[in-house]
Write a protein that holds these residues in place. Structure first.
Motif, PDB file in Angstrom:
ATOM      1  N   UNK A  68       0.830  -1.195   0.000  1.00 20.58           N
ATOM      2  CA  UNK A  68       0.000   0.000   0.000  1.00 20.58           C
ATOM      3  C   UNK A  68       0.873   1.256   0.000  1.00 20.58           C
ATOM      4  N   UNK A  69       0.481   2.231  -0.793  1.00 19.68           N
ATOM      5  CA  UNK A  69       1.163   3.535  -0.855  1.00 19.68           C
ATOM      6  C   UNK A  69       2.673   3.367  -0.986  1.00 19.68           C
ATOM      7  N   UNK A  70       3.148   2.711  -2.045  1.00 25.33           N
ATOM      8  CA  UNK A  70       4.587   2.446  -2.158  1.00 25.33           C
ATOM      9  C   UNK A  70       5.442   3.714  -2.243  1.00 25.33           C
ATOM     10  N   UNK A  71       4.899   4.795  -2.774  1.00 25.21           N
ATOM     11  CA  UNK A  71       5.680   6.031  -2.905  1.00 25.21           C
ATOM     12  C   UNK A  71       5.521   6.953  -1.700  1.00 25.21           C
ATOM     13  N   UNK A  72       4.868   6.440  -0.635  1.00 28.03           N
ATOM     14  CA  UNK A  72       4.744   7.176   0.630  1.00 28.03           C
ATOM     15  C   UNK A  72       4.142   8.559   0.431  1.00 28.03           C
ATOM     16  N   UNK A  73       3.159   8.687  -0.475  1.00 27.50           N
ATOM     17  CA  UNK A  73       2.528   9.980  -0.714  1.00 27.50           C
ATOM     18  C   UNK A  73       1.690  10.428   0.479  1.00 27.50           C
ATOM     19  N   UNK A  74       1.112   9.471   1.201  1.00 24.39           N
ATOM     20  CA  UNK A  74       0.317   9.803   2.379  1.00 24.39           C
ATOM     21  C   UNK A  74       1.108   9.680   3.675  1.00 24.39           C
ATOM     22  N   UNK A  75       2.390   9.364   3.572  1.00 25.78           N
ATOM     23  CA  UNK A  75       3.246   9.232   4.762  1.00 25.78           C
ATOM     24  C   UNK A  75       4.543   9.995   4.527  1.00 25.78           C
TER      25      UNK A  75
ATOM     26  N   UNK B 199      10.281   5.753   0.244  1.00 25.27           N
ATOM     27  CA  UNK B 199       9.443   5.231  -0.843  1.00 25.27           C
ATOM     28  C   UNK B 199      10.008   3.926  -1.391  1.00 25.27           C
ATOM     29  N   UNK B 200       9.121   3.065  -1.832  1.00 27.70           N
ATOM     30  CA  UNK B 200       9.508   1.817  -2.484  1.00 27.70           C
ATOM     31  C   UNK B 200       9.191   1.972  -3.968  1.00 27.70           C
ATOM     32  N   UNK B 201      10.197   2.328  -4.725  1.00 24.56           N
ATOM     33  CA  UNK B 201       9.988   2.660  -6.132  1.00 24.56           C
ATOM     34  C   UNK B 201       9.822   1.403  -6.969  1.00 24.56           C
ATOM     35  N   UNK B 202       9.034   1.546  -8.039  1.00 25.22           N
ATOM     36  CA  UNK B 202       8.865   0.436  -8.958  1.00 25.22           C
ATOM     37  C   UNK B 202      10.203   0.070  -9.574  1.00 25.22           C
ATOM     38  N   UNK B 203      10.412  -1.222  -9.751  1.00 30.23           N
ATOM     39  CA  UNK B 203      11.671  -1.716 -10.280  1.00 30.23           C
ATOM     40  C   UNK B 203      12.679  -2.078  -9.210  1.00 30.23           C
TER      41      UNK B 203
END
Length: 409
Positions: A277-284, A289-293
């Motif tokens: 959930x929310x991998x780019x930490x936009x709400x945290x 962040x856990x970036x794609x790739x």
């Protein structure tokens, strides 16, 4: 000659006066060894896997109408975040505005025609009612006289005009390209001033609300996990994802969502899918962040196994044998059953009783059946730091080699 005789006499005297030889019994000193006392534990298997973080949703936004791009958003660049509904670009709407006006005019004309036809039909109805009863003919003749076919035609023309109006509105609306969901722009295939046709690829985006990672589980490790059926995981199964970021190990929480249900043809692994959930930490704000790739490791908690003795791997000998010290301090060779060999540890599932002593010292095979002395004894559950069994991840290459070997056999 006299000197020779004297030497011979002295030698004879020394030989005759030598003390008698005594045969001494050999003294055996037991070999001193370190041992561990077998303590049976309940361990929970943790299977390690590796995978690459991917998008849950990825969309190639296509043009649904043709025209020249007259406006693009300021943040329409690769790597930019866009919210659901944000306008990304606009296509020249003038032709479609004209089509909308024509469709509106057609609807008004059809409405007018319908009103006129309803009036004519009402007049015909009054005239029909004034005719003598004997002059009234068949139902078909009545319908023609009352202009019912003309009335139905006017109604159909109005419906067609309204359909054209809806189509014109939709086409005009499609000149505005919006973000389908909260997303990040992966690629951009169009630019301001460019003419695009219907079906042209404009922008590639992927969702940032959730991400997924496919984790390969080899067949040899499936028994250690409680995998779901086709309905997916019905309960929460939290797993730990981690990787090295700038020399530091970073962790993220993920939830097991499902398995893909089929084995990979080449590597013979089953993929289980975890969702973040929310991998780019936009709400945290402030979170990593856990970036794609990103290539991540995963610890998947599996089943519990009882009556397991955990021992150092280096004491395991060929044929799954261990040196056991019996109650008489005699060294015995014994074969055991090993649940799993992992890193520096082995997990013995059968062949050892609670409290038996296992040699930690490497000794020669010639000492089998010999007496030994115990220098130090340590319970087996104190030899390790963590009370869980972690099975290492198996790379795709290792899985493919194992599958090839299985086929060769």
């Amino acid at each position: 000659m006299a000197l020779l005789c004297a030497a011979t006499a002295v030698a004879a005297m020394l030989y005759l006066s030598k003390p008698s030889a005594q045969i001494a019994e050999p003294e055996y000193k037991p070999v001193s060894i370190d041992v561990t006392t077998a303590v049976k534990e309940t361990v929970r298997v943790t299977v390690q896997a590796q995978g690459t973080v991917g998008a849950l949703r990825e969309t190639a936004i296509m043009a649904e109408v043709s025209g020249r791009i007259i406006e693009t958003a300021e943040n329409l660049v690769v790597g930019s975040f866009v919210a659901e509904g944000d306008v990304l670009l606009r296509i020249d709407p003038r032709d479609y505005q004209t089509s909308l006006l024509r469709a509106q005019a057609s609807v008004e004309s059809a409405e007018s025609s319908l009103v006129q036809e309803k009036g004519r039909s009402a007049v015909a109805q009054r005239e029909w009612e004034k005719l003598p009863s004997g002059s009234q003919r068949s139902q078909e003749a009545k319908n023609l006289y009352l202009r019912k076919p003309q009335l139905e035609l006017a109604e159909a023309q109005l419906l067609a005009a309204m359909a054209d109006l809806n189509t014109a509105r939709d086409r005009l609306e499609r000149t505005i390209i919006r973000a389908p969901y909260n997303s990040l722009i992966r690629a951009k295939h169009s630019e301001l001033g460019q003419f695009v046709g219907a079906g042209s690829r404009l922008i590639d985006v992927f969702s940032v609300d959730q991400a997924e990672v496919r984790l390969p589980i080899p067949q040899s490790k499936l028994d250690y996990l409680e995998l779901p059926g086709v309905e997916g995981y019905t309960e929460e199964h939290v797993i730990d994802l981690y990787t090295d970021v700038a020399g530091q190990i970073k962790h993220w929480k993920a939830m097991l969502h499902r398995t893909e249900g089929v084995f990979d043809d080449r590597s013979r692994v089953l993929y289980t899918v975890a969702r973040i959930e929310d991998p780019y930490a936009l709400s945290s704000p402030g979170a990593e962040p856990l970036r794609l790739g990103t290539f991540v490791n995963a610890d998947i908690e599996g089943r519990e196994f009882s009556s397991i003795v955990v021992l150092p791997r280096h004491i395991l000998r060929a044929g799954n044998s261990l040196w056991i010290v019996d109650d008489s301090n005699i060294l015995r060779n014994r074969q055991v059953s090993v649940l799993r060999t992992d890193g520096d540890e082995i997990f013995v599932s059968a062949g050892l009783a609670e409290g038996e002593q296992v040699s930690l010292t490497a000794v020669d095979n010639s000492l089998n059946g010999q007496s030994v002395s115990i220098n130090k004894s340590t319970p087996s559950d104190e030899l390790r730091e963590e009370p869980s069994l972690t099975l290492p991840a198996e790379t795709d290459q290792q899985a493919e080699q194992a599958a090839t070997a299985a086929v060769a056999q």
